[in-house]
Enzyme design. Structure first.
Site, mmCIF file in Angstrom:
data_model
loop_
_atom_site.group_PDB
_atom_site.id
_atom_site.type_symbol
_atom_site.label_atom_id
_atom_site.label_comp_id
_atom_site.label_asym_id
_atom_site.label_seq_id
_atom_site.Cartn_x
_atom_site.Cartn_y
_atom_site.Cartn_z
ATOM 1 N N CYS A 46 0.868 -1.178 0.000
ATOM 2 C CA CYS A 46 0.000 0.000 0.000
ATOM 3 C C CYS A 46 0.901 1.224 0.000
ATOM 4 O O CYS A 46 1.604 1.478 0.982
ATOM 5 C CB CYS A 46 -0.908 -0.006 1.230
ATOM 6 S SG CYS A 46 -1.863 1.508 1.460
ATOM 7 N N CYS A 91 -4.618 6.102 -3.918
ATOM 8 C CA CYS A 91 -3.980 4.786 -3.908
ATOM 9 C C CYS A 91 -2.573 4.968 -4.451
ATOM 10 O O CYS A 91 -2.395 5.244 -5.636
ATOM 11 C CB CYS A 91 -4.769 3.788 -4.756
ATOM 12 S SG CYS A 91 -3.997 2.150 -4.875
#
EC number: 5.1.1.7
Length: 288
Positions: free
Chosen positions: A76, A226
């Site tokens: 992530c 993201c």
């Protein structure tokens, strides 16, 4: 009743509940359900998921990331920047350049510090994976998936598949605000061609150095940002001849901007902010 201390942080609006596992304990068998509970906006703290900052045998710290549906992800980008900020400010590391272990491998972080606080974090995300086997997706394992058509609602969408430690399907559109984010997003996420599901990005190229970006994240749905998706979007843009390798690209996400570069040596560099929202103690009960 069990409890743990947490810090809620965000990278461009992509928020997670961060737990310092150097000090806290959550049973392994409870992690998925705890992530789902604490992420719930109505009955928990509310976040895109939960991230554990853990001891590591191969780096100063290890990141484990759980989506808000309880599934565990391998990497992530926004989470890594927040982990870098937390690790430095809580003296889990001493240097401004250090490594972080993830399920996708080891990455290098570099933090910019002003008056003891991290104001910016740059992450070397490593090299993109471009073959079907690496992404992973069905089909001939050693072949890439660049600008292939997908039929949805009688409209053909061409997408490029890239892995940055987690899988991404990048689709170029004329206007991200009109993109079928909440309709095509979940359809592609769960399509059988992606055995581990996929994150779906819609990209609008503005010029050779800027793009607009919207994302449907695997396991979380629509999010403000993201980091790995922004990296994948830049890689896909270069593979499709829309941008130039080696240049720093500004990616305009719903939550703010990231600076991304796919350098000639092969790795992708991501630079952006990380912010603390609040600290607290979360109480939970796992039903037998």
């Amino acid at each position: 009743m069990s409890q743990f201390s947490f810090t809620k942080m965000h990278g461009l609006g992509n928020s997670y509940i961060y737990v310092n596992m150097f000090e806290e304990q959550i049973p392994e068998e409870d992690l998925a359900l705890v992530a789902e509970k604490v992420s719930n906006i109505n009955t928990g703290i509310g976040a895109d998921g939960m991230i554990l900052i853990c001891p590591s045998d191969v780096a100063p710290v290890k990141m484990r990331m759980f989506n808000n549906d309880g599934s565990e992800g391998k990497s992530c980008g926004n989470g890594l920047r927040c982990v870098a900020k937390y690790a430095y400010e809580h003296k889990l590391v001493e240097d401004t350049v250090f490594t972080i272990e993830t399920l996708a491998g080891i990455v290098t972080a570099e933090v910019t510090v002003e008056e003891g606080k991290v104001t910016l974090a740059k992450i070397d995300m490593g090299a993109p994976r471009l073959t079907r086997a690496e992404i992973p997706m069905l089909g001939e394992g050693e072949t890439p998936f660049i600008r292939e058509n997908f039929l949805y609602n009688n409209h053909r969408y061409a997408f490029t598949a890239v892995s940055m430690g987690n899988p991404h399907a990048v689709i170029f559109v004329d206007d991200v605000e009109q993109a079928p984010l909440t309709t095509l997003g979940p359809v592609l996420e769960t399509h059988e061609m992606f055995p581990e599901r996929v994150n779906v990005e819609f990209i609008e190229i503005l010029n050779e150095e800027e793009m607009n970006f919207r994302v449907w994240e695997r396991g979380s749905g629509v999010t403000q940002a993201c980091g790995t998706g922004a990296c994948a979007a830049v890689v896909a843009s270069i593979l499709n001849g829309k941008m130039e390798r080696g240049k720093e690209i500004t990616v305009h996400l719903a939550g703010g901007d990231l600076m991304i570069a796919w350098i000639e040596e092969g790795n992708v560099l991501m630079k952006g902010p990380a912010e603390v929202i609040c600290h607290g103690v979360y109480e939970y009960k796992i039903e037998a």
